[in-house]
Design a protein around this motif. Structure first.
Motif, PDB file in Angstrom:
ATOM      1  N   ILE A 343       8.223  90.326  61.531  1.00 42.29           N
ATOM      2  CA  ILE A 343       7.927  89.674  62.806  1.00 42.29           C
ATOM      3  C   ILE A 343       6.741  90.345  63.480  1.00 42.29           C
ATOM      4  CG2 ILE A 343       8.864  89.054  65.062  1.00 42.29           C
ATOM      5  CD1 ILE A 343      11.662  89.192  63.680  1.00 42.29           C
ATOM      6  N   VAL A 344       5.779  89.518  63.896  1.00 39.47           N
ATOM      7  CA  VAL A 344       4.575  89.981  64.588  1.00 39.47           C
ATOM      8  C   VAL A 344       4.564  89.334  65.967  1.00 39.47           C
ATOM      9  CG1 VAL A 344       2.060  90.081  64.530  1.00 39.47           C
ATOM     10  CG2 VAL A 344       3.345  90.168  62.394  1.00 39.47           C
ATOM     11  N   SER A 345       4.726  90.137  67.022  1.00 42.74           N
ATOM     12  CA  SER A 345       4.783  89.595  68.379  1.00 42.74           C
ATOM     13  C   SER A 345       4.259  90.629  69.368  1.00 42.74           C
ATOM     14  CB  SER A 345       6.222  89.199  68.747  1.00 42.74           C
ATOM     15  OG  SER A 345       7.075  90.323  68.714  1.00 42.74           O
ATOM     16  N   ASP A 346       3.990  90.178  70.604  1.00 45.18           N
ATOM     17  CA  ASP A 346       3.526  91.083  71.650  1.00 45.18           C
ATOM     18  C   ASP A 346       4.571  92.172  71.917  1.00 45.18           C
ATOM     19  OD1 ASP A 346       1.190  89.642  72.040  1.00 45.18           O
ATOM     20  OD2 ASP A 346       2.034  88.408  73.641  1.00 45.18           O
ATOM     21  N   PHE A 347       4.091  93.265  72.522  1.00 41.87           N
ATOM     22  CA  PHE A 347       5.050  94.274  72.979  1.00 41.87           C
ATOM     23  C   PHE A 347       5.271  94.048  74.468  1.00 41.87           C
ATOM     24  CE2 PHE A 347       6.182  98.591  74.548  1.00 41.87           C
ATOM     25  CZ  PHE A 347       7.409  98.667  73.906  1.00 41.87           C
ATOM     26  N   THR A 379       4.497  97.461  68.396  1.00 34.96           N
ATOM     27  CA  THR A 379       5.587  98.352  68.773  1.00 34.96           C
ATOM     28  C   THR A 379       5.106  99.365  69.805  1.00 34.96           C
ATOM     29  OG1 THR A 379       5.095  99.988  67.052  1.00 34.96           O
ATOM     30  CG2 THR A 379       6.527  98.123  66.444  1.00 34.96           C
ATOM     31  N   HIS A 380       6.069 100.019  70.449  1.00 37.29           N
ATOM     32  CA  HIS A 380       5.715 101.031  71.445  1.00 37.29           C
ATOM     33  C   HIS A 380       4.948 102.177  70.792  1.00 37.29           C
ATOM     34  CE1 HIS A 380       6.824 104.260  74.540  1.00 37.29           C
ATOM     35  NE2 HIS A 380       6.055 103.381  75.165  1.00 37.29           N
ATOM     36  N   SER A 412       2.759  95.506  79.912  1.00 37.83           N
ATOM     37  CA  SER A 412       2.998  94.804  78.648  1.00 37.83           C
ATOM     38  C   SER A 412       1.710  94.837  77.841  1.00 37.83           C
ATOM     39  CB  SER A 412       3.452  93.365  78.902  1.00 37.83           C
ATOM     40  OG  SER A 412       2.445  92.646  79.598  1.00 37.83           O
ATOM     41  N   TRP A 413       1.833  94.632  76.536  1.00 34.88           N
ATOM     42  CA  TRP A 413       0.667  94.716  75.653  1.00 34.88           C
ATOM     43  C   TRP A 413       0.653  93.514  74.702  1.00 34.88           C
ATOM     44  CZ3 TRP A 413       3.471  98.677  77.510  1.00 34.88           C
ATOM     45  CH2 TRP A 413       2.778  99.736  78.126  1.00 34.88           C
ATOM     46  N   GLU A 414      -0.545  92.997  74.423  1.00 29.85           N
ATOM     47  CA  GLU A 414      -0.695  91.820  73.579  1.00 29.85           C
ATOM     48  C   GLU A 414      -1.177  92.200  72.185  1.00 29.85           C
ATOM     49  OE1 GLU A 414      -1.819  88.050  76.101  1.00 29.85           O
ATOM     50  OE2 GLU A 414      -3.295  89.616  76.445  1.00 29.85           O
ATOM     51  N   LEU A 415      -0.844  91.372  71.228  1.00 35.09           N
ATOM     52  CA  LEU A 415      -1.285  91.600  69.850  1.00 35.09           C
ATOM     53  C   LEU A 415      -2.792  91.677  69.730  1.00 35.09           C
ATOM     54  CD1 LEU A 415       1.189  89.206  68.036  1.00 35.09           C
ATOM     55  CD2 LEU A 415       0.957  91.645  67.542  1.00 35.09           C
TER      56      LEU A 415
END
Length: 475
Positions: A343-347, A379-380, A412-415
């Motif tokens: 799974i590839v998603s925003d953090f 990930t964090h 929050s962080w984006e891909l």
């Protein structure tokens, strides 16, 4: 109806006899083992072979077999089988100056050359089908289809007065040059989104306005809006290509049209047999798929997935039911016992919840008991390791966002903040860790062999297709 002429087989030095036709005993003729490899096996049960046998019984064998000097068939395997069914004891043959045992490679080449003429059914089938088609009815069908697709049933909008966008002033030069540098860095994955350019600019922020030192590009909504407006004007003014920037959230559908059949045929033949993908995962113990939260990074993910022939689902947030159902069907069709979902998603709160809820849904809703969901990115740990800038958008106040804030803080962080090369390497490394790489490399070697065989078929078809089309058009 056996012949009575004396059986003869020339020796190697008798090459001057190779154009002569002599009768050879059936018992002395050997079918070539390579023939079944190059072509379909010649079977006594084949109706066409039996029809040929009836013809031979009635009028004899009209075309001689071609043999090597050591008695192997180069041309005539079907005639040989039919002659045996017709109970002939000998058949007319001529010899080629070669021994299979001495020159096996040249033997295979000659076997192919003598049998090129065997593929004749395609043009006959095509001519038969064309006879049954009424040209006027075919054209009427095309016209009706186009009319249905081109209907406009809604009222047209009034566009208002003409308005031209502002020209790009010299004050925008630092920003323009920074965009050029960003596109050069991203050229390997073009087209890209505005958001991907935004994160590249943050690595070396330019001035938004050359005469305003306080206008340094920042990770905020105002700077992002300035970027979007400038990218629009740069495309309209021809400074960058429209094709360099894409909006993956708004797909466009076009029709692959041709001016006339010749152009269509040329395109199809150029692409003939080039779309082959060997199933590189067929020997793997587990079924592996990728789930990507955002369309804006789907291209980056798909580029890596194509190296392994892994399916990619673009979820566009929380994945709807149909894509989950489709993944479950693929998993069951694979016949494997374990489903691994990368799974590839925003953090952020939603990105973390997507990874967990998707796996839970596949287990509970689709009864896949052995499922392994893995959060590949973001990930964090990756946020800290690469010192990524936080995202732009404020998240809504929900129970999951409160839980995320309590654990990781309000950011929050984006891909897109992760350099695309880094994201691709992370995905590639994770795939390598969850599959058997030895089995994968064996499939890759087999794919090389497949590609060589397909190229040979494609070259052969392209070599002979032009004359085939001319023959059909002449009918």
């Amino acid at each position: 109806m056996a012949t009575t002429a004396q059986t003869s087989r020339p020796e190697k030095k008798g090459a001057d006899k190779r154009l002569k036709i002599v009768n050879v005993a059936i018992a002395d003729i050997r079918p070539s083992p390579e023939n079944d490899t190059l072509y379909r096996p010649v079977l006594a049960s084949d109706p066409e072979i039996n029809s040929l046998a009836q013809s031979i019984k009635a009028i004899g064998l009209r075309e001689p077999l071609v043999l090597t000097l050591d008695g192997y068939i180069l041309s005539g395997h079907r005639r040989f089988m039919a002659s045996k069914i017709a109970r002939l004891t000998e058949v007319p043959c001529r010899y080629e100056n070669i021994r299979r045992i001495d020159e096996p490679d040249r033997f295979v080449v000659l076997l192919r050359e003598f049998n090129r003429q065997r593929v004749k059914a395609l043009d006959e089938q095509l001519r038969e089908s064309v006879v049954d088609i009424d040209p006027e009815e075919a054209r009427a069908e095309l016209i009706n289809y186009r009319r249905e697709k081109s209907k406009v049933d809604h009222d047209q909008l009034l566009l208002g007065s003409y308005k031209r966008r502002k020209a790009i002033s010299p004050a925008k030069t630092p920003m323009v040059e920074a965009i050029f540098r960003a596109l050069e860095k991203l050229k390997g994955i073009l087209p890209v989104s505005d958001r991907q350019i935004h994160y590249v600019l943050l690595n070396n922020p330019p001035l938004i306005h050359a005469s305003k030192p306080e206008s340094r590009y920042r990770n905020n909504i105002a700077s992002y809006k300035s970027l979007v407006e400038l990218l629009t004007r740069m495309r309209l003014n021809g400074l960058i290509s429209f094709e360099a920037i894409a909006d993956e959230t708004r797909p466009v559908t076009i029709w692959n049209v041709s001016r006339e059949p010749g152009a269509f045929i040329a395109t199809e033949m150029n692409e003939f047999l080039k779309g082959y993908f060997r199933d590189l995962m067929q020997s793997q113990p587990n079924h592996v798929e990728l789930l990507c939260e955002k369309n804006t990074v789907a291209r980056i993910v798909t580029d890596v997935a194509s190296e392994f022939c892994l399916p990619v689902t673009s979820a566009r947030g929380f994945c709807s039911l149909p894509p989950r159902h489709a993944m479950a069907k693929r998993f069951r069709k694979s016949g494997k016992s374990k489903l691994v979902v990368l799974i590839v998603s925003d953090f952020d709160a939603d990105g973390e919840c997507i990874a967990e809820s998707f796996g839970r849904s596949m287990r509970d809703d689709f009864e896949i008991g052995d499922i392994v969901p893995i959060k590949v990115a973001l990930t964090h740990e990756q946020v800290l390791k690469y010192n990524l800038p936080q995202g732009l958008e404020a998240k809504s106040e929900t129970a999951r966002s409160r839980a995320f804030i309590e654990k990781f803080g309000a950011n929050s962080w984006e891909l897109e903040a992760l350099p695309h090369e880094t994201l691709q390497q992370i995905i590639r490394d994770t795939i390598a860790n969850v599959i058997d790489m030895d089995l994968f490399e064996q499939e890759r070697v087999a794919e090389d062999r497949d590609a060589a065989r397909l190229k040979g078929i494609r070259d052969l078809m392209q070599k002979n297709f032009a004359s085939f089309v001319m023959e059909v058009d002449a009918q």
